[in-house]
Design a protein around this motif. Structure first.
Motif, PDB file in Angstrom:
ATOM      1  N   ARG A  67      -1.061 -32.789   6.951  1.00  0.00           N
ATOM      2  CA  ARG A  67       0.260 -32.529   7.521  1.00  0.00           C
ATOM      3  C   ARG A  67       0.970 -31.418   6.751  1.00  0.00           C
ATOM      4  N   ALA A  70      -0.550 -28.112   7.663  1.00  0.00           N
ATOM      5  CA  ALA A  70      -0.126 -27.739   9.014  1.00  0.00           C
ATOM      6  C   ALA A  70       1.316 -27.243   9.005  1.00  0.00           C
ATOM      7  N   ASP A  71       2.171 -27.899   8.228  1.00  0.00           N
ATOM      8  CA  ASP A  71       3.563 -27.460   8.115  1.00  0.00           C
ATOM      9  C   ASP A  71       3.642 -26.052   7.531  1.00  0.00           C
ATOM     10  N   GLN A  73       1.333 -23.727   7.769  1.00  0.00           N
ATOM     11  CA  GLN A  73       0.844 -22.803   8.794  1.00  0.00           C
ATOM     12  C   GLN A  73       1.912 -22.546   9.855  1.00  0.00           C
ATOM     13  N   GLU A  74       2.744 -23.544  10.100  1.00  0.00           N
ATOM     14  CA  GLU A  74       3.815 -23.402  11.090  1.00  0.00           C
ATOM     15  C   GLU A  74       5.033 -22.681  10.530  1.00  0.00           C
ATOM     16  N   GLY A  75       4.997 -22.328   9.241  1.00  0.00           N
ATOM     17  CA  GLY A  75       6.100 -21.598   8.640  1.00  0.00           C
ATOM     18  C   GLY A  75       7.305 -22.451   8.309  1.00  0.00           C
ATOM     19  N   ARG A  76       7.098 -23.745   8.076  1.00  0.00           N
ATOM     20  CA  ARG A  76       8.206 -24.634   7.754  1.00  0.00           C
ATOM     21  C   ARG A  76       8.758 -24.322   6.368  1.00  0.00           C
ATOM     22  N   CYS A 171       1.609 -21.577   2.119  1.00  0.00           N
ATOM     23  CA  CYS A 171       2.602 -20.728   2.786  1.00  0.00           C
ATOM     24  C   CYS A 171       2.325 -19.249   2.540  1.00  0.00           C
TER      25      CYS A 171
END
Length: 218
Positions: A67, A70-71, A73-76, A171
């Motif tokens: 998770r 994935a966060d 990769q999503e740019g969170r 990131c």
């Protein structure tokens, strides 16, 4: 939680007192090499250190790692809410919030105090994980130590710190194919030790990239 002398030094206060004076090292590393590494060092670290004695807990922390990556990769943006989301998997508990009492670690040798603004200060520290004028290894090291010494959760803080480190690296497109060298006791008042951690992370990133390049077809 572990009982400790009432007059014991507040290790969180000690960390905050040196945090802005750590001699963070320069780093001349490159962006991530093409292709995945041969091994996922953080995943291997969790599996090796927890697998046999706690297979269910290991599965949960690996889900949290998935998770976190994935966060990234999503740019969170790293914040307490994001960290809490991972920790729900780790602890198999909901809700998960900021601790409500002083915390202890290292057999009671370190105490982490709690004040009205502790949670807000932790949030501010997490927001600095993208500080543009600080090299990636230093940002990852500082975030890792922030989680360790704020000790925000009732349990699982070492796992949370490693997840945060993996997130900060991811990131920037970086990863480690070895994470076991990070398994060294860290002390809140050790500014040179914090800088040494950043040096070590930089070495591990560079070594991972070098091995990736050697594996890539010419």
């Amino acid at each position: 939680m572990t009982s400790a002398p009432v007059d014991q030094q507040d290790s969180l206060a000690a960390w905050l007192s040196i945090r802005t004076t750590v001699p963070w090292p320069r780093w001349s590393g490159e962006r991530a090499a093409a292709g995945p590494p041969a091994a996922d060092g953080v995943r291997d670290y969790f599996t090796a250190t927890r697998g046999d004695r706690d297979p269910e807990g290991t599965a949960r922390v690996l889900t949290a790692l998935d998770r976190a990556l994935a966060d990234a990769q999503e740019g969170r943006q790293l914040n307490f809410a994001l960290l809490t989301g991972w920790q729900r998997y780790v602890l198999h508990r909901d809700p998960v919030g900021f601790r409500t009492l002083p915390a202890f670690a290292k057999g009671g040798r370190e105490r982490y105090g709690l004040a009205a603004d502790t949670a807000a200060r932790f949030e501010q520290c997490l927001s600095q994980s993208t500080q543009p004028d600080l090299p990636l290894p230093s940002r990852a090291a500082r975030t890792y130590l922030d989680v360790l010494f704020f000790h925000p959760f009732e349990d699982g803080n070492a796992r949370a710190a490693m997840l945060a480190l993996a997130f900060v690296l991811a990131c920037d497109g970086a990863c480690l194919d070895q994470a076991h060298p990070l398994q060294v006791t860290r002390w809140a008042d050790d500014a040179d030790g914090a800088a040494d951690l950043a040096v070590l992370i930089g070495i591990l990133i560079s070594a991972t990239q070098r091995r990736q390049r050697h594996r890539s077809p010419a």
